[in-house]
Write a protein that holds these residues in place. Structure first.
Motif, short mmCIF file in Angstrom:
data_model
loop_
_atom_site.label_atom_id
_atom_site.label_comp_id
_atom_site.label_asym_id
_atom_site.label_seq_id
_atom_site.Cartn_x
_atom_site.Cartn_y
_atom_site.Cartn_z
N GLU A 1 9.97 -2.92 3.48
CA GLU A 1 10.03 -1.40 4.60
C GLU A 1 9.07 -1.08 4.57
O GLU A 1 8.40 0.36 4.89
CB GLU A 1 11.20 -1.10 3.48
N ASN A 2 7.55 -1.91 3.72
CA ASN A 2 6.60 -0.52 3.52
C ASN A 2 5.57 -1.14 4.35
O ASN A 2 4.52 -0.77 4.68
CB ASN A 2 5.71 -1.31 2.27
N ALA A 3 5.75 -2.11 5.88
CA ALA A 3 4.90 -2.20 6.67
C ALA A 3 4.48 -1.28 7.67
O ALA A 3 3.33 -1.12 8.08
CB ALA A 3 5.32 -3.52 7.48
N ASP A 4 5.40 0.26 8.02
CA ASP A 4 5.15 0.71 8.13
C ASP A 4 4.31 2.18 7.95
O ASP A 4 3.82 2.71 8.73
CB ASP A 4 6.41 1.94 8.83
N LEU B 1 1.35 1.49 7.09
CA LEU B 1 0.34 0.97 7.24
C LEU B 1 0.26 1.04 8.53
O LEU B 1 -1.56 1.26 8.66
CB LEU B 1 -0.28 -0.83 7.37
N ARG B 2 0.39 1.51 9.30
CA ARG B 2 0.86 1.32 10.95
C ARG B 2 -0.83 2.24 11.38
O ARG B 2 -0.88 2.45 11.91
CB ARG B 2 1.89 1.81 11.95
N GLY B 3 -0.79 3.78 10.63
CA GLY B 3 -1.44 4.30 11.50
C GLY B 3 -3.00 4.12 10.64
O GLY B 3 -3.92 4.35 10.38
N LEU B 4 -2.89 3.29 9.64
CA LEU B 4 -4.63 2.70 8.93
C LEU B 4 -4.46 0.98 9.73
O LEU B 4 -6.40 0.98 9.71
CB LEU B 4 -4.36 2.35 7.42
N CYS B 5 -4.33 0.37 10.40
CA CYS B 5 -4.43 -0.94 10.99
C CYS B 5 -3.39 -1.18 11.89
O CYS B 5 -2.03 -0.86 11.50
CB CYS B 5 -5.05 -1.84 10.04
N ARG B 6 -3.68 -2.58 12.87
CA ARG B 6 -2.63 -3.11 13.37
C ARG B 6 -1.96 -3.88 12.15
O ARG B 6 -2.71 -5.33 11.33
CB ARG B 6 -2.78 -3.76 14.38
N VAL B 7 -0.91 -4.08 12.12
CA VAL B 7 0.59 -5.07 11.69
C VAL B 7 0.47 -6.01 12.98
O VAL B 7 1.61 -6.09 13.63
CB VAL B 7 1.23 -3.80 11.02
N ILE B 8 0.53 -7.50 11.70
CA ILE B 8 1.33 -8.66 12.75
C ILE B 8 2.00 -9.14 11.05
O ILE B 8 1.28 -9.12 10.05
CB ILE B 8 0.23 -9.15 13.04
N GLU B 9 3.83 -8.48 11.87
CA GLU B 9 3.90 -9.37 10.94
C GLU B 9 4.92 -11.01 11.19
O GLU B 9 4.70 -11.06 12.34
CB GLU B 9 5.68 -8.47 10.98
N THR B 10 4.71 -11.62 9.89
CA THR B 10 5.74 -13.16 10.07
C THR B 10 6.11 -13.36 9.37
O THR B 10 5.51 -13.12 7.51
CB THR B 10 3.97 -13.81 9.79
N PRO B 11 7.08 -14.35 9.01
CA PRO B 11 8.30 -15.03 7.67
C PRO B 11 7.16 -15.23 6.69
O PRO B 11 6.03 -16.12 6.92
CB PRO B 11 8.96 -15.65 8.27
N TYR C 1 -1.26 -1.49 1.31
CA TYR C 1 -1.01 0.35 1.34
C TYR C 1 -1.48 0.81 -0.54
O TYR C 1 -2.13 2.10 -0.07
CB TYR C 1 0.54 0.96 2.28
N LEU C 2 -1.01 0.44 -1.16
CA LEU C 2 -1.27 1.99 -2.70
C LEU C 2 -2.10 1.41 -2.94
O LEU C 2 -3.06 1.56 -3.85
CB LEU C 2 -0.34 1.25 -3.68
N PHE C 3 -3.28 -0.28 -3.13
CA PHE C 3 -4.17 -0.11 -3.60
C PHE C 3 -5.01 -0.20 -2.95
O PHE C 3 -6.70 -0.48 -2.95
CB PHE C 3 -4.23 -1.85 -4.50
N ARG C 4 -5.08 -0.33 -1.14
CA ARG C 4 -6.96 -0.73 -0.67
C ARG C 4 -6.22 0.44 0.76
O ARG C 4 -7.00 -0.11 1.89
CB ARG C 4 -6.40 -1.68 -0.24
N LYS C 5 -5.49 1.03 1.22
CA LYS C 5 -5.61 2.01 1.61
C LYS C 5 -7.07 3.09 2.24
O LYS C 5 -7.59 2.89 3.11
CB LYS C 5 -4.57 3.20 1.97
N GLU C 6 -7.47 2.58 1.28
CA GLU C 6 -9.00 3.77 0.93
C GLU C 6 -9.84 2.72 1.60
O GLU C 6 -10.81 3.08 2.61
CB GLU C 6 -9.34 3.58 -0.48
N LEU C 7 -9.74 1.28 1.87
CA LEU C 7 -11.02 0.60 2.12
C LEU C 7 -10.79 0.27 3.62
O LEU C 7 -11.52 0.18 4.26
CB LEU C 7 -10.32 -1.06 0.92
N LEU C 8 -9.08 0.67 3.49
CA LEU C 8 -8.61 0.55 5.36
C LEU C 8 -9.23 1.64 5.70
O LEU C 8 -9.71 1.61 7.07
CB LEU C 8 -7.64 0.66 5.73
N SER C 9 -9.06 2.43 5.50
CA SER C 9 -9.97 3.41 6.44
C SER C 9 -11.29 3.95 5.97
O SER C 9 -11.81 3.67 6.93
CB SER C 9 -9.39 5.46 4.56
N ALA C 10 -12.17 3.00 4.93
CA ALA C 10 -12.94 3.16 5.11
C ALA C 10 -14.17 2.11 6.44
O ALA C 10 -14.76 2.37 7.03
CB ALA C 10 -13.82 2.36 4.06
#
Length: 367
Positions: free
Chosen positions: A39-42, A44-54, A14-23
């Protein structure tokens, strides 16, 4: 195109690549990111689909790592992406091998080599062998500094498919230039690092002790979160120094830019980096820097013009660098900050990274 991203940390993406996701979204691509739940996964949800895995980010348990590898294989079969982007060690290694097996085009980004490789030994040899396998078929392997690239190329890794990126770049709008604060009462040093040996915490604490004895007016601030495996070692030291008013510990903070703006000099004593985001953000803010003379740090400033390098793993060298920058006038330090801003504007605008990935995706599409 359907793009799948493999990484080990939601906040970093999110911090370093959100602009890339938006592009990617603007270009009409479908993007999904596989990452460990936190706690940070949420964010990202407006930028891409999030698939969580341990995902054990730092452990070297072969069974857990095999589980991660198998999850990558299963996900590639299920998602059927057109291209995969991988970041950090385990996604690069296990994700890269999984992509080779599934025949999916993939781009790797080496955000740093890490202690396990740089210290040599059996584990280093195993990791390098796995890198050799995983990166052989990558469409592109991005390195963030020349030393890391040369190190891997000399070991027959990514020899014909590597390229350099200016780290993650810096968002110059989110990190605007800030006026240099007055030094009327004191000079304030700030280190923004994870609390662990390899980030230079020991050198920073020792240098603060030494410099505070020489000049009680100096202020030393520390921001960053503990690594759980070393909390018991460093927390008592930091609490002791905080009690003696040698340093002020800010803990983990989200408003790094705001704290940097109130500081005069940013210190980064790290042992190894891909390319330091802290130093890029410090320069963007208009603050002079003191940094380890290693690849991944030295690229972020111009020696003597916007900062000073010092010998890595040496508190004495850090003290000398502090004394060197304090020997300048406040106006000279302010001018160093201005030079730092100009340096990142020229060399590290995040749009450079976006353009590089767009070009690579065009190549994948045409092949």
């Amino acid at each position: 195109m359907k793009i799948l991203i493999l990484t080990n940390y939601a906040n970093g993406l999110y911090l370093f690549r959100k602009e890339l996701l938006s592009a990617f979204a603007q270009d009409g691509h479908e993007v999904a990111a596989l990452l460990p739940p936190d706690e940070n996964a949420d964010r990202l949800r407006g930028l891409c689909r999030v698939i969580e895995t341990p995902f054990d980010r730092r452990g070297v348990n072969p069974l857990k790592d095999m589980g991660l590898f198998l999850s990558y294989l299963a996900l590639l079969k299920k998602e059927k992406p057109d291209v995969v982007l991988t970041y950090t060690v385990k996604p690069n290694v296990y994700g890269g091998i999984a992509c080779r097996i599934r025949g999916v085009p993939y781009l790797c980004n080496v955000t740093g080599l890490g202690t396990a490789i740089e210290n040599g030994g059996l584990l280093s040899g195993i990791l390098l062998a796995m890198y050799r396998i995983s990166m052989k078929s990558a469409r592109r392997v991005f390195f963030q500094n020349m030393k890391n690239r040369d190190f891997m190329n000399k070991r027959n890794i990514a020899v014909h498919n590597s390229a350099l990126l200016p780290g993650s770049g810096v968002n110059l709008l989110e990190h605007p230039f800030r006026d240099y604060p007055t030094e009327e009462k004191h000079v304030r040093f700030l280190a923004v690092i994870r609390i662990m040996k390899d980030k230079g915490i020991e050198e920073y604490l020792e240098a603060a002790r030494i410099m505070k004895k020489k000049d009680k007016s100096l202020k030393f601030y520390l921001a960053g979160e503990y690594e759980e495996e070393t909390r018991s070692l460093y927390e008592p030291q930091i609490e002791e120094l905080s009690g003696k008013k040698v340093i002020k510990y800010l803990g983990h903070i989200d408003n790094v830019e705001e704290v940097m703006a109130k500081s005069h000099i940013i210190v980064h004593p790290s042992y190894h980096e891909g390319l330091s985001n802290v130093l890029l953000e410090a320069a963007a803010c208009g603050r002079p820097v003191l940094a380890s003379d290693i690849g991944g740090c030295m690229e972020t400033f111009s020696e003597g013009e916007s900062g000073f390098g010092f010998a890595v793993k040496s508190a004495d060298a850090l003290v000398q660098a502090m004394e060197k920058i304090l020997a300048l006038s406040a106006e000279e330090r302010r001018q160093m900050g201005i030079a730092g801003r100009a340096w990142v504007e020229k060399n590290f605008d995040r749009s450079i990274i976006i353009k590089a990935y767009r070009n690579e995706l065009k190549e994948v599409r045409t092949k």
